[in-house]
Design an enzyme around this catalytic site. Structure first.
Site, short mmCIF file in Angstrom:
data_model
loop_
_atom_site.label_atom_id
_atom_site.label_comp_id
_atom_site.label_asym_id
_atom_site.label_seq_id
_atom_site.Cartn_x
_atom_site.Cartn_y
_atom_site.Cartn_z
N GLN A 137 -4.21 -4.96 7.11
CA GLN A 137 -5.22 -5.90 6.57
C GLN A 137 -5.18 -7.25 7.26
O GLN A 137 -5.85 -8.19 6.81
CB GLN A 137 -5.03 -6.09 5.06
CG GLN A 137 -5.26 -4.84 4.22
CD GLN A 137 -6.70 -4.32 4.27
OE1 GLN A 137 -7.61 -4.97 4.77
NE2 GLN A 137 -6.89 -3.12 3.76
N ASP A 140 3.37 -4.22 8.11
CA ASP A 140 2.14 -3.46 7.93
C ASP A 140 0.99 -4.46 8.09
O ASP A 140 0.72 -5.26 7.19
CB ASP A 140 2.14 -2.83 6.53
CG ASP A 140 0.81 -2.20 6.19
OD1 ASP A 140 -0.12 -2.26 7.02
OD2 ASP A 140 0.69 -1.66 5.07
N LYS A 199 -10.34 -0.14 10.56
CA LYS A 199 -10.51 -1.33 9.72
C LYS A 199 -10.89 -2.56 10.54
O LYS A 199 -10.96 -3.67 10.03
CB LYS A 199 -9.21 -1.62 8.95
CG LYS A 199 -8.88 -0.58 7.89
CD LYS A 199 -7.65 -1.00 7.11
CE LYS A 199 -7.02 0.12 6.34
NZ LYS A 199 -7.77 0.55 5.17
N HIS A 247 0.87 -1.18 0.00
CA HIS A 247 0.00 0.00 0.00
C HIS A 247 0.92 1.23 0.00
O HIS A 247 2.03 1.17 0.53
CB HIS A 247 -0.83 -0.05 1.29
CG HIS A 247 -1.88 0.99 1.41
ND1 HIS A 247 -1.61 2.27 1.82
CD2 HIS A 247 -3.22 0.95 1.21
CE1 HIS A 247 -2.74 2.96 1.86
NE2 HIS A 247 -3.73 2.18 1.50
N CYS A 265 -4.85 2.53 -3.52
CA CYS A 265 -3.58 3.02 -2.95
C CYS A 265 -2.45 2.02 -3.17
O CYS A 265 -1.58 1.86 -2.29
CB CYS A 265 -3.70 3.36 -1.47
SG CYS A 265 -4.85 4.66 -1.13
N1 PMP Z 1 -1.62 -0.69 4.63
C1 PMP Z 1 -2.56 -1.43 4.04
C2 PMP Z 1 -2.21 -2.82 3.57
C3 PMP Z 1 -3.84 -0.92 3.87
O1 PMP Z 1 -4.77 -1.64 3.26
C4 PMP Z 1 -4.11 0.38 4.33
C5 PMP Z 1 -5.49 1.01 4.16
N2 PMP Z 1 -6.10 0.77 2.95
C6 PMP Z 1 -3.09 1.10 4.95
C7 PMP Z 1 -1.86 0.53 5.09
C8 PMP Z 1 -3.30 2.48 5.46
O2 PMP Z 1 -4.25 2.54 6.46
P1 PMP Z 1 -4.68 3.96 7.03
O3 PMP Z 1 -5.16 4.74 5.85
O4 PMP Z 1 -5.76 3.65 8.00
O5 PMP Z 1 -3.48 4.56 7.66
#
Ligand code: PMP
Length: 404
Positions: A199, A196, A222, A119, A363
């Protein structure tokens, strides 16, 4: 399967109906999840009953809310197998990655390894570090079926490799990455590892000690929690190599006009007034998930994903990205329908059946390039989703592909 009927009653959003009477089919859980009444109540409780700042006042109310805030940290720490001193409250997963990116001591020529399936939150901070500190950025590729190319990991290593930063579960191809194995390989060479887990923490049981990573980030929104609250886990050992990048009140133990002395962990990384309501809401979310049991959450999602993989796999016009086996993925599926733009597919699903899915790049632009596609549609599941909803998604996609 989970008892979705009783779970669904806890989510006010699920009782809403569109003007035409259609219920919301919410399949955009990888972007953010709906919130149960218990979480909403916990947030309201702070504002109605416990509004005061934490760690500051000596009066009873301030003491009480400080205890609630720190109890929330304990609840969340236990959920991921950490010590409370290792759990730093952040705004979201993105902020957690940035705190690490800015807090490590970089020297020109240091190297960071990340992957092509990240991401942007776990990519752009490293690009900034690369440009600011003359650090080299290397990428682990994926195989054509969407797994990390682990075989080639060691070929990327050098004496200057300082950090491996990778996701546990991809938000596009859904792959569950072999984090434990990669942490072992990295630690053999004294390389730090940031995971990270945006998910994965909401969907599969997480034990940071078993994973062995140095840093791990996730977002509350999430996993049934409120927006504006997240977690950065920093292991006790790694806390010695991370400097606070952001200064202010609360993160110091002593200050004079020459220099500050840092507070203990975890407050050292929480400058300013924290999101107290958010922390209490996230603790309520964790309690809700624990009551269901993370193993059951995972099983439920595997069943829904398996059904979707089979049904979508039967549609000739649909291309699915990532592993073919539900066991190898989180509860999300990115796909395209032949000759139809991903945004049009999402708009049709919304228009025809009030189905909410994400479309676009999610993203993860470099990953879409790597897959050779402009964009994709993503359906992502959670505890309140049902077999009937997955079938409705697949039936509607079939209809759309025939119609166009
Ligand atoms: N990493 C991953 C794998 C994600 O899916 C996301 C959110 N789509 C993020 C980071 C970022 O999360 P946040 O926007 O809540 O900081």
């Amino acid at each position: 399967m989970l008892n979705s009927e009783s779970i669904r009653k806890d989510f006010p959003m699920l009782s809403l109906r569109r003007e035409d009477g259609k219920p919301l089919i919410y399949l955009d859980n990888a972007a953010t999840t709906l919130k149960p009444r218990q979480v909403i109540d916990a947030v309201v409780r702070y504002y109605e009953r416990y509004t005061a700042n934490v760690h500051r006042g000596l009066y009873r109310l301030s003491q009480e809310v400080t205890t609630l805030y720190e109890n929330s940290r304990e609840t969340i720490a236990k959920f991921i197998g950490a010590d409370p001193s290792e759990v730093i409250f952040t705004k979201n997963a993105t902020e957690g990655v940035n705190i690490v990116a800015y807090g490590l001591d970089w020297n020109p020529g240091d190297e960071v390894i990340t992957t092509v399936m990240e991401h942007h939150s776990n990519l752009v901070p490293w690009q900034i570090v690369r440009d600011k500190f003359k650090v080299k950025l290397k990428f682990l590729d994926i195989t054509d079926d969407g797994y990390l190319d682990v075989e080639n990991f060691t070929s990327l290593l050098s004496k200057r490799t300082k950090l491996l930063a990778l996701n546990y579960v991809s938000n596009v191809v859904g792959t569950i990455n072999p984090v434990e194995k990669l942490v072992k390989l990295a630690h053999e060479r004294e390389i730090l590892v940031l995971v990270d887990a945006a998910q994965s923490t909401p969907h599969i049981p997480i034990d940071v000690k078993k994973l062995g990573c140095d840093f791990l980030v996730f977002s509350g929104h999430k996993m049934l929690g409120p927006t504006g609250i997240g977690v950065l886990y920093v292991s006790k050992d790694a806390s010695n190599v991370l400097q606070p990048a952001f200064g202010g009140g609360e993160m110091i133990s002593k200050v004079d006009l020459v220099k500050p002395e840092w507070n203990d962990m975890p407050w050292r990384f929480e400058p300013g007034t924290p999101n107290v309501a958010g922390a209490m809401g996230l603790a309520a979310a964790v309690e809700y998930l624990e009551k269901i049991g993370m193993d059951n959450v995972r099983k439920h999602e595997v069943q829904l994903t398996d059904l979707a993989l089979i049904r979508l796999g039967d549609l000739e016009s649909v291309t699915i990205y990532g592993p073919k086996r539900a066991e190898d993925r989180g509860g999300l599926i990115a796909f395209n329908v032949k000759n139809i733009n991903s945004h049009d597919v999402a708009l049709f699903l919304d228009e025809l059946e009030n189905i909410a899915v994400r479309s676009g790049l999610h993203c993860a632009e470099p990953l879409h390039r790597r897959l050779g596609v402009q964009s994709s549609v993503r359906a992502s599941f959670y505890i309140y989703n049902t077999i009937e909803e997955v079938n409705l998604l697949c039936n509607t996609l079939e209809k759309i592909s025939k119609l166009l």
